[in-house]
Design a protein around this motif. Structure first.
Motif, PDB file in Angstrom:
ATOM      1  N   GLN A  58       0.974  -1.183   0.102  1.00  0.00           N
ATOM      2  CA  GLN A  58       0.137   0.170  -0.200  1.00  0.00           C
ATOM      3  C   GLN A  58       0.741   1.200   0.044  1.00  0.00           C
ATOM      4  O   GLN A  58       0.515   2.368  -0.677  1.00  0.00           O
ATOM      5  CB  GLN A  58      -0.862  -0.028   1.022  1.00  0.00           C
ATOM      6  CG  GLN A  58      -1.872   1.070   1.263  1.00  0.00           C
ATOM      7  CD  GLN A  58      -2.692   0.731   2.421  1.00  0.00           C
ATOM      8  OE1 GLN A  58      -3.629  -0.234   2.355  1.00  0.00           O
ATOM      9  NE2 GLN A  58      -3.224   1.817   3.393  1.00  0.00           N
ATOM     10  N   TYR A  59       2.030   1.233   0.781  1.00  0.00           N
ATOM     11  CA  TYR A  59       2.875   2.589   0.776  1.00  0.00           C
ATOM     12  C   TYR A  59       3.668   2.682  -0.706  1.00  0.00           C
ATOM     13  O   TYR A  59       3.851   3.743  -0.844  1.00  0.00           O
ATOM     14  CB  TYR A  59       3.860   2.300   2.024  1.00  0.00           C
ATOM     15  CG  TYR A  59       3.414   2.636   3.197  1.00  0.00           C
ATOM     16  CD1 TYR A  59       2.775   3.989   3.518  1.00  0.00           C
ATOM     17  CD2 TYR A  59       3.553   1.850   4.347  1.00  0.00           C
ATOM     18  CE1 TYR A  59       2.269   4.493   4.640  1.00  0.00           C
ATOM     19  CE2 TYR A  59       2.895   2.419   5.693  1.00  0.00           C
ATOM     20  CZ  TYR A  59       2.417   3.701   5.729  1.00  0.00           C
ATOM     21  OH  TYR A  59       2.105   4.026   7.217  1.00  0.00           O
ATOM     22  N   VAL A  60       4.005   1.554  -1.078  1.00  0.00           N
ATOM     23  CA  VAL A  60       4.770   1.649  -2.503  1.00  0.00           C
ATOM     24  C   VAL A  60       3.801   2.279  -3.433  1.00  0.00           C
ATOM     25  O   VAL A  60       4.146   3.418  -4.283  1.00  0.00           O
ATOM     26  CB  VAL A  60       5.038   0.357  -3.060  1.00  0.00           C
ATOM     27  CG1 VAL A  60       5.518   0.527  -4.506  1.00  0.00           C
ATOM     28  CG2 VAL A  60       5.948  -0.323  -2.295  1.00  0.00           C
ATOM     29  N   GLU A  84      10.333  -0.016   6.060  1.00  0.00           N
ATOM     30  CA  GLU A  84      10.253  -0.182   7.342  1.00  0.00           C
ATOM     31  C   GLU A  84       9.282  -1.534   7.402  1.00  0.00           C
ATOM     32  O   GLU A  84       9.535  -2.457   8.180  1.00  0.00           O
ATOM     33  CB  GLU A  84       9.997   0.848   8.347  1.00  0.00           C
ATOM     34  CG  GLU A  84      11.400   1.527   8.374  1.00  0.00           C
ATOM     35  CD  GLU A  84      11.171   3.290   8.924  1.00  0.00           C
ATOM     36  OE1 GLU A  84      12.135   3.592   9.292  1.00  0.00           O
ATOM     37  OE2 GLU A  84       9.901   3.764   8.796  1.00  0.00           O
ATOM     38  N   GLU A  85       8.163  -1.519   6.771  1.00  0.00           N
ATOM     39  CA  GLU A  85       6.967  -2.493   6.876  1.00  0.00           C
ATOM     40  C   GLU A  85       7.782  -3.847   6.337  1.00  0.00           C
ATOM     41  O   GLU A  85       7.398  -4.970   6.985  1.00  0.00           O
ATOM     42  CB  GLU A  85       5.931  -2.177   5.971  1.00  0.00           C
ATOM     43  CG  GLU A  85       5.250  -0.778   6.571  1.00  0.00           C
ATOM     44  CD  GLU A  85       4.884  -0.511   7.956  1.00  0.00           C
ATOM     45  OE1 GLU A  85       5.028  -1.347   8.655  1.00  0.00           O
ATOM     46  OE2 GLU A  85       4.069   0.649   7.999  1.00  0.00           O
ATOM     47  N   HIS A  86       8.625  -3.824   5.247  1.00  0.00           N
ATOM     48  CA  HIS A  86       9.280  -4.876   4.785  1.00  0.00           C
ATOM     49  C   HIS A  86      10.102  -5.574   6.082  1.00  0.00           C
ATOM     50  O   HIS A  86      10.307  -6.775   6.283  1.00  0.00           O
ATOM     51  CB  HIS A  86       9.992  -4.466   3.605  1.00  0.00           C
ATOM     52  CG  HIS A  86      10.999  -5.457   2.904  1.00  0.00           C
ATOM     53  ND1 HIS A  86      11.872  -5.178   1.885  1.00  0.00           N
ATOM     54  CD2 HIS A  86      10.881  -6.815   3.080  1.00  0.00           C
ATOM     55  CE1 HIS A  86      12.097  -6.620   1.635  1.00  0.00           C
ATOM     56  NE2 HIS A  86      11.648  -7.393   2.154  1.00  0.00           N
ATOM     57  N   GLY A 126      -4.551   2.086   9.138  1.00  0.00           N
ATOM     58  CA  GLY A 126      -3.621   0.989   9.022  1.00  0.00           C
ATOM     59  C   GLY A 126      -2.621   1.028  10.468  1.00  0.00           C
ATOM     60  O   GLY A 126      -2.315  -0.098  11.061  1.00  0.00           O
ATOM     61  N   GLU A 127      -2.022   2.102  10.603  1.00  0.00           N
ATOM     62  CA  GLU A 127      -1.055   2.344  11.990  1.00  0.00           C
ATOM     63  C   GLU A 127      -1.618   2.243  13.076  1.00  0.00           C
ATOM     64  O   GLU A 127      -0.980   1.606  13.949  1.00  0.00           O
ATOM     65  CB  GLU A 127      -0.288   3.689  11.446  1.00  0.00           C
ATOM     66  CG  GLU A 127       0.656   3.887  10.041  1.00  0.00           C
ATOM     67  CD  GLU A 127       1.763   2.778  10.252  1.00  0.00           C
ATOM     68  OE1 GLU A 127       2.066   1.980  11.227  1.00  0.00           O
ATOM     69  OE2 GLU A 127       2.106   2.600   9.290  1.00  0.00           O
ATOM     70  N   LEU A 128      -2.776   2.770  13.151  1.00  0.00           N
ATOM     71  CA  LEU A 128      -3.517   2.887  14.476  1.00  0.00           C
ATOM     72  C   LEU A 128      -3.827   1.272  14.739  1.00  0.00           C
ATOM     73  O   LEU A 128      -3.700   0.970  15.937  1.00  0.00           O
ATOM     74  CB  LEU A 128      -4.533   3.677  14.663  1.00  0.00           C
ATOM     75  CG  LEU A 128      -4.350   5.283  14.512  1.00  0.00           C
ATOM     76  CD1 LEU A 128      -5.385   6.107  14.293  1.00  0.00           C
ATOM     77  CD2 LEU A 128      -3.364   5.573  15.436  1.00  0.00           C
ATOM     78  N   VAL A 159       8.213   1.923  15.873  1.00  0.00           N
ATOM     79  CA  VAL A 159       8.406   2.377  14.607  1.00  0.00           C
ATOM     80  C   VAL A 159       6.950   2.870  14.011  1.00  0.00           C
ATOM     81  O   VAL A 159       6.723   3.743  13.359  1.00  0.00           O
ATOM     82  CB  VAL A 159       9.121   1.336  13.668  1.00  0.00           C
ATOM     83  CG1 VAL A 159       9.078   1.802  12.183  1.00  0.00           C
ATOM     84  CG2 VAL A 159      10.577   1.436  13.982  1.00  0.00           C
ATOM     85  N   GLU A 160       6.049   1.718  14.376  1.00  0.00           N
ATOM     86  CA  GLU A 160       4.532   2.048  13.886  1.00  0.00           C
ATOM     87  C   GLU A 160       3.917   3.235  14.529  1.00  0.00           C
ATOM     88  O   GLU A 160       3.339   4.140  13.987  1.00  0.00           O
ATOM     89  CB  GLU A 160       3.474   0.908  14.455  1.00  0.00           C
ATOM     90  CG  GLU A 160       4.082  -0.380  13.832  1.00  0.00           C
ATOM     91  CD  GLU A 160       4.163  -0.742  12.440  1.00  0.00           C
ATOM     92  OE1 GLU A 160       4.283   0.273  11.693  1.00  0.00           O
ATOM     93  OE2 GLU A 160       4.275  -1.902  12.133  1.00  0.00           O
ATOM     94  N   GLU A 161       4.381   3.533  15.934  1.00  0.00           N
ATOM     95  CA  GLU A 161       4.019   4.826  16.436  1.00  0.00           C
ATOM     96  C   GLU A 161       4.657   6.124  15.638  1.00  0.00           C
ATOM     97  O   GLU A 161       3.944   7.055  15.560  1.00  0.00           O
ATOM     98  CB  GLU A 161       4.388   4.766  17.848  1.00  0.00           C
ATOM     99  CG  GLU A 161       3.720   3.892  18.660  1.00  0.00           C
ATOM    100  CD  GLU A 161       4.046   3.898  20.151  1.00  0.00           C
ATOM    101  OE1 GLU A 161       3.114   3.442  21.035  1.00  0.00           O
ATOM    102  OE2 GLU A 161       5.127   4.324  20.476  1.00  0.00           O
ATOM    103  N   GLU A 162       5.946   6.042  15.257  1.00  0.00           N
ATOM    104  CA  GLU A 162       6.389   7.187  14.477  1.00  0.00           C
ATOM    105  C   GLU A 162       5.641   7.116  13.150  1.00  0.00           C
ATOM    106  O   GLU A 162       5.655   8.492  12.618  1.00  0.00           O
ATOM    107  CB  GLU A 162       7.770   6.574  13.985  1.00  0.00           C
ATOM    108  CG  GLU A 162       8.707   7.114  15.136  1.00  0.00           C
ATOM    109  CD  GLU A 162      10.327   6.458  15.026  1.00  0.00           C
ATOM    110  OE1 GLU A 162      11.092   6.419  15.896  1.00  0.00           O
ATOM    111  OE2 GLU A 162      10.661   5.932  13.899  1.00  0.00           O
ATOM    112  N   HIS A 163       5.477   5.991  12.594  1.00  0.00           N
ATOM    113  CA  HIS A 163       4.532   6.087  11.282  1.00  0.00           C
ATOM    114  C   HIS A 163       3.119   7.010  11.525  1.00  0.00           C
ATOM    115  O   HIS A 163       3.081   7.823  10.543  1.00  0.00           O
ATOM    116  CB  HIS A 163       4.165   4.836  10.711  1.00  0.00           C
ATOM    117  CG  HIS A 163       5.381   4.064  10.397  1.00  0.00           C
ATOM    118  ND1 HIS A 163       5.421   2.930   9.947  1.00  0.00           N
ATOM    119  CD2 HIS A 163       6.717   4.397   9.984  1.00  0.00           C
ATOM    120  CE1 HIS A 163       6.679   2.209   9.349  1.00  0.00           C
ATOM    121  NE2 HIS A 163       7.363   3.366   9.658  1.00  0.00           N
ATOM    122  N   ALA A 164       2.576   6.649  12.795  1.00  0.00           N
ATOM    123  CA  ALA A 164       1.222   7.304  12.740  1.00  0.00           C
ATOM    124  C   ALA A 164       1.514   8.976  13.012  1.00  0.00           C
ATOM    125  O   ALA A 164       0.737   9.436  12.554  1.00  0.00           O
ATOM    126  CB  ALA A 164       0.793   6.735  14.120  1.00  0.00           C
TER     127      ALA A 164
HETATM  128 FE   LIG Z   1       3.627   1.380   9.913  1.00  0.00          FE
END
Ligand SMILES: [Fe+2]
Ligand SMILES: [Fe+2]
Length: 173
Positions: A58-60, A84-86, A126-128, A159-164
């Motif tokens: 999805q990010y790509v 990072e998801e990879h 998705g991040e939440l 990392v997910e918290e940074e993404h959000a």
């Molecule tokens: Fe993420």
């Protein structure tokens, strides 16, 4: 995929004597969290893995399609998120293997939109969801005394918290 996992669950729980249910214990059980098995944790991690694969794809797509001068900075950031998801997928796949499971290759639902703002909202959702899942998974790893897994999940959660936060600031939230 579902069949061998179910088989493994049966094999791993053999020898654990279940107490005979009585009306009193059934009532008590409803308020006590039911004990998680290793097989159930592996299943949950495989669902997390499918969501990491979908997030990376999805990010790509979003990084390529998002347009508008106000989204220039976040567009580059979406590619970083994808990488990072990879890494998260690799970590989860290794952890599932360490636990004696088989990493699945399923991809969860992917959300796209022609609207740049909606894309970022889809990414934030998705991040939440990931943050809520990994908080729960850290508790489950702790419950099973899988401290290496817990540490790996904590690193993913940070990392997910940074993404959000990146997405919330791009959305002016
Ligand atoms: Fe993420
Ligand atoms: Fe992730």
């Amino acid at each position: 995929m579902a069949k061998p996992a179910a088989k493994k669950a049966t094999r791993k729980t053999i020898g654990v004597r279940a107490p005979k249910p009585s009306p009193a214990s059934a009532a008590a059980e409803s308020s006590v969290p039911h004990r998680l098995t290793r097989a159930q944790l592996i299943d949950a991690l495989n669902k997390d893995l499918a969501k990491e694969y979908s997030a990376l794809i999805q990010y790509v797509q979003h990084a390529s399609v998002i347009t508008g001068p106000q989204y220039d900075a976040i567009s580059a950031e979406l590619t970083v998120h994808s990488n990072e998801e990879h890494q998260h997928a690799i970590t989860l796949s290794d952890q599932i293997d360490f636990l004696g499971g088989v990493p699945d290759v399923n991809v969860a639902d992917i959300h796209i939109s022609p609207d740049s703002k909606v894309m970022l909202e889809q990414d934030l959702e998705g991040e939440l969801d990931a943050i809520a899942r990994y908080r729960e998974r850290i508790g489950q790893a702790e419950m099973l005394q899988e401290y290496g897994l817990r540490r790996a999940l904590e690193d993913i959660l940070i990392v997910e918290e940074e993404h959000a936060r990146d997405l919330q600031s791009a959305l002016d939230l």
